[in-house]
Design a protein around this motif. Structure first.
Motif, PDB file in Angstrom:
ATOM      1  N   SER B  14      26.857  68.298  57.356  1.00  0.00           N
ATOM      2  CA  SER B  14      25.534  68.863  57.117  1.00  0.00           C
ATOM      3  C   SER B  14      24.625  67.771  56.575  1.00  0.00           C
ATOM      4  N   TRP B  83      19.838  64.438  60.238  1.00  0.00           N
ATOM      5  CA  TRP B  83      20.087  64.972  61.577  1.00  0.00           C
ATOM      6  C   TRP B  83      19.948  63.865  62.624  1.00  0.00           C
ATOM      7  N   THR B  86      22.871  61.681  64.204  1.00  0.00           N
ATOM      8  CA  THR B  86      23.775  62.171  65.241  1.00  0.00           C
ATOM      9  C   THR B  86      23.871  61.144  66.361  1.00  0.00           C
ATOM     10  N   GLN B 106      28.199  64.329  64.341  1.00  0.00           N
ATOM     11  CA  GLN B 106      27.210  65.385  64.522  1.00  0.00           C
ATOM     12  C   GLN B 106      26.728  65.821  63.151  1.00  0.00           C
ATOM     13  N   PHE B 108      24.274  68.514  61.207  1.00  0.00           N
ATOM     14  CA  PHE B 108      23.537  69.765  61.371  1.00  0.00           C
ATOM     15  C   PHE B 108      22.563  69.957  60.225  1.00  0.00           C
TER      16      PHE B 108
END
Lengths: 117, 109
Positions: B14, B83, B86, B106, B108
């Motif tokens: 996250s 973000w 990524t 990744q 989020f």
């Protein structure tokens, strides 16, 4: 654009045909590298040059693959009798090696995407 | 022979979480180490490099890496990911510039 350029960007060929890719490195760079990359994998080393001399060729590479850098500037990568397993992105990179000094980092081109049908 | 091993194949975080990606290398000569990043649809770009000197190197976008010779490691870190981080991350070792298999990150929101 003074970066590494590769041509063509995309190539679709029938199985059994020969293909040739070209790489133009950054002009003052004396080292040139070729890699193959498939989805989700890291760049797989194929070969590299110092000026016109080919320093090493991957043992994983079959005899169908050959690369040249005849004048120490641009390079070509040829694949003879292509197979479906040759489908991948082919990357070229260049760097500057100065004796007694550290290399610059390698700069990459956008790659040539090969599809063998 | 040169080789690079990346332990994390896929990392999901996250935003604001801290990141550490592992890299171990094998090379008998003078070590030059790199981390490259590949954003979706783009070519490989250099994040940072280690040649000699301070084993803690800082790169672009807030990334850093620490060279630990005794552990043959060059782990990548970022205290707070975004973000936009990524991407795929590749560790590499020169002389002939060998890459690891990469880590897909990744992030989020």
């Amino acid at each position: 654009d003074t970066g590494v350029s590769q041509d063509p960007r995309h190539k679709i060929t029938k199985r059994g045909q020969n293909v040739t890719f070209r790489c133009d490195p950054i002009s003052e760079h004396n080292r040139l590298y070729w890699y193959r990359q498939t989805l989700g994998q890291g760049p797989e080393f194929l070969t590299y040059f110092q000026n016109e001399a080919q320093l090493e060729k991957s043992r994983l590479l079959s005899d169908r693959f050959s690369a040249e850098r005849p004048k120490g500037s641009f390079s070509t990568l040829e694949i003879q009798r292509t197979e479906q397993g040759d489908s991948a992105m082919y990357l070229c990179a260049s760097s500057l090696r100065v004796l007694g000094r550290r290399d610059t980092e390698a700069f990459f081109g956008q790659g040539t995407r090969l599809t063998v049908v | 022979a040169q080789s690079v091993s990346q332990h994390n194949h896929h990392v999901i975080l996250s935003e604001a979480a801290s990141l550490e990606l592992g890299c171990n290398y094998s090379y008998g000569g003078t070590v030059n180490l790199f981390w490259y990043v590949q954003y979706p649809g783009q070519h490989l770009q250099l994040l940072l490099k280690y040649f000699s000197g301070d084993p803690l190197v800082k790169g672009i976008k807030g990334f850093e890496a620490e060279f630990i010779k005794s552990k043959f490691s060059f782990n990548l870190r970022k205290p707070s990911v975004q973000w936009s981080d990524t991407a795929e991350y590749f560790c590499a070792v020169a002389d002939k510039l060998i890459f690891g298999t990469g880590t897909r990150l990744q992030v989020f929101p």
